[in-house]
Design an enzyme around this catalytic site. Structure first.
Site, PDB file in Angstrom:
ATOM      1  N   SER A 270       0.811  -1.224   0.000  1.00  0.00           N
ATOM      2  CA  SER A 270       0.000   0.000   0.000  1.00  0.00           C
ATOM      3  C   SER A 270       0.839   1.266   0.000  1.00  0.00           C
ATOM      4  CB  SER A 270      -0.968   0.017   1.184  1.00  0.00           C
ATOM      5  OG  SER A 270      -1.844  -1.046   1.087  1.00  0.00           O
TER       6      SER A 270
ATOM      7  N   ASP B 242      -6.826  -0.798   2.445  1.00  0.00           N
ATOM      8  CA  ASP B 242      -5.499  -0.191   2.604  1.00  0.00           C
ATOM      9  C   ASP B 242      -5.596   1.164   3.305  1.00  0.00           C
ATOM     10  OD1 ASP B 242      -5.046  -2.334   0.968  1.00  0.00           O
ATOM     11  OD2 ASP B 242      -4.610  -1.143  -0.816  1.00  0.00           O
TER      12      ASP B 242
HETATM   13  C1  GLA Z   1      -5.456  -4.418  -2.729  1.00  0.00           C
HETATM   14  C2  GLA Z   1      -6.613  -3.421  -2.682  1.00  0.00           C
HETATM   15  C3  GLA Z   1      -7.477  -3.644  -1.439  1.00  0.00           C
HETATM   16  C4  GLA Z   1      -7.882  -5.096  -1.291  1.00  0.00           C
HETATM   17  C5  GLA Z   1      -6.681  -6.016  -1.470  1.00  0.00           C
HETATM   18  C6  GLA Z   1      -7.072  -7.474  -1.503  1.00  0.00           C
HETATM   19  O1  GLA Z   1      -4.581  -4.177  -1.666  1.00  0.00           O
HETATM   20  O2  GLA Z   1      -6.117  -2.107  -2.681  1.00  0.00           O
HETATM   21  O3  GLA Z   1      -8.607  -2.794  -1.507  1.00  0.00           O
HETATM   22  O4  GLA Z   1      -8.913  -5.429  -2.167  1.00  0.00           O
HETATM   23  O5  GLA Z   1      -5.958  -5.736  -2.664  1.00  0.00           O
HETATM   24  O6  GLA Z   1      -7.538  -7.872  -0.258  1.00  0.00           O
END
Ligand code: GLA
Length: 437
Positions: free
Chosen positions: A151, A207
């Site tokens: 993230s 995230d």
């Molecule tokens: C990414 C997305 C989240 C979530 C994950 C899977 O990190 O940004 O919103 O969907 O994948 O859990």
């Protein structure tokens, strides 16, 4: 002197900047780029998710922690509507934007790359009713590994959100020692809008919720149906444990269509099953729901049989993953959490989550699978991919003293498979976004 390149015998760990170091670097960069002092330095962390993957956009449960790896943003409010941005990755290039001219991806106002995550937050805030915001100058230094599925983009959005919130006097986030959770939940919505519209990534809110709403020493039980949260104690160190993050360095992207395709499949299945979101399905009735999906094949407007089987797999992952998350949270709430049988059960749930993502959600890949298998073979209690998948990072729950050996085992497995050397970091449950004193 440059750092030695990683080898299986000496795996590379990505350290988190100490807060004062991050703030100092962002302040220096700001002074050099703009010739004045910033109003302050704000920060926001990256995250790893312990379990509950691809559940957020289905209204399910997730269980992330905030990392000590953060984006640091030095920011100064302006009198006009100009936004000037600089990043330590290219300290010579100052991006100059006009808050009245920027817009979503695919329009003439499109902002590219990292700048969209910062300027986009101001744009989204105005769309959410906080109009007439001032422009700002900002300098970014981040130690969240880029593109590692940790993230890094949410960290940029959330650092901008808390900085603009304070600089413009919106008063939503509250200080990190006394966070205003309802205000932060609003900022999550603003950041998700930025990600979806300005950056064009159709992600859920896990995230951004982790970055803004986590607590130090705790995991965040996030119910994406109503946005409610619980803070679940997750003190690994006191149990002699560690959460090792393995950044596979395999490319992954949230805008290449794969993530969006998974989300669309879930929405299609929910329509066929007559529920709003897949989280509305009762795990007790899963078999019956899967049968209904199969029977819908070939019906008027229904999927073809092959597609129906894809939907079956996707739904099975989502429903079982929500149940696993609920179970893992219950284990963490027990008195002897993270030791003995309860530790074994936590590890088994993590392993089962990875299997489900590999077989039913089909979003792992050779690098993630190799990392997880090698970590388990080297003694991890449990291991799984974390985040969107297809690349990015895996996590392994290990005895603290075994961290170097597990990292070496994974690095050796990568060398044998001919993959790029992985990077590692230690995931300590840390504080949410805030301002540096
Ligand atoms: C990414 C997305 C989240 C979530 C994950 C899977 O990190 O940004 O919103 O969907 O994948 O859990």
């Amino acid at each position: 002197m440059s750092a030695p390149s990683p080898s299986p015998a000496q795996p590379a760990f990505s350290p988190a900047l100490e807060p004062q170091e991050g703030a100092g670097a962002a302040t220096d960069l700001f002074r050099r780029a703009f010739g004045v002092e910033p109003d302050g330095v704000w920060y926001a962390p990256g995250r790893v998710n312990i379990i509950g993957e691809h559940t957020d956009y289905n209204g399910g449960l997730a269980l992330p922690i905030a990392l000590p790896h953060r984006a640091y943003l030095a920011l100064r409010r302006r009198q006009d509507r100009t936004i000037r941005l600089v990043s330590s990755r290219d300290a010579q290039a100052i991006e100059v934007l006009d808050l009245d001219a920027i817009g979503p991806k695919g329009t003439s106002g499109e902002v590219t790359q990292w700048a969209s995550y910062i300027a986009g937050v101001a744009w989204s805030l105005e769309r959410e009713g906080f109009t007439g915001l001032p422009g700002f100058d900002a300098a970014l230094v981040s130690c969240v590994p880029l593109g590692g599925g940790l993230s890094s983009s949410a960290a940029l959005e959330c650092s901008a959100a808390v900085a603009i919130d304070e600089a413009a006097g919106l008063g939503l986030a509250g200080p990190v020692q006394q966070p205003d959770d309802a205000g932060r939940a609003r900022l999550v919505g603003v950041c998700v809008r930025t990600e979806n519209e300005m950056a064009g990534a159709p992600t859920g809110g896990m995230d951004q919720s982790a970055s803004l709403r986590c607590r130090e020493g705790h995991a965040l039980e996030l119910d994406c149906r109503d946005g409610s949260v619980e803070h679940v104690p997750f003190d690994l160190a006191s149990q002699g444990l560690a959460l090792l993050v393995i950044d596979t360095r395999a490319e992954h992207s949230l805008t290449d269509g794969q993530y969006g395709a998974r989300r669309e499949a879930c929405e299609e299945a929910a329509r066929i099953l007559g529920v709003d979101l897949l989280a509305d399905l009762d795990p007790q009735d899963l078999d019956e729901a899967l049968e209904r999906l199969r029977r819908s094949a070939g019906q008027d407007g229904g999927p073809d049989p092959e597609r129906a089987e894809v939907l079956v797999r996707r739904v099975r992952h989502v429903v079982t993953e929500i149940a696993r998350t609920r179970e893992l949270v219950a284990l963490l709430q027990e008195a002897d959490a993270l030791s003995g049988e309860s530790l074994a059960a936590v590890g088994a749930l993590m392993d089962a989550s990875h299997e489900s993502l590999r077989v039913d959600y089909e979003c792992t890949g050779p690098e993630l699978d190799t990392a997880v298998e090698a970590a388990r073979a080297a003694g991890a209690h449990g291991a799984r991919m974390t985040g969107g998948g297809f690349g990015g990072s895996a996590i392994a729950l290990v005895d603290a003293e075994a961290v170097p050996e597990v990292a070496r085992a994974v690095a050796r497995a990568y060398a044998t498979a001919g993959f790029h050397p992985p990077a590692f970091l230690n995931a300590v449950p840390s504080a949410p976004a805030g301002r540096l004193a």
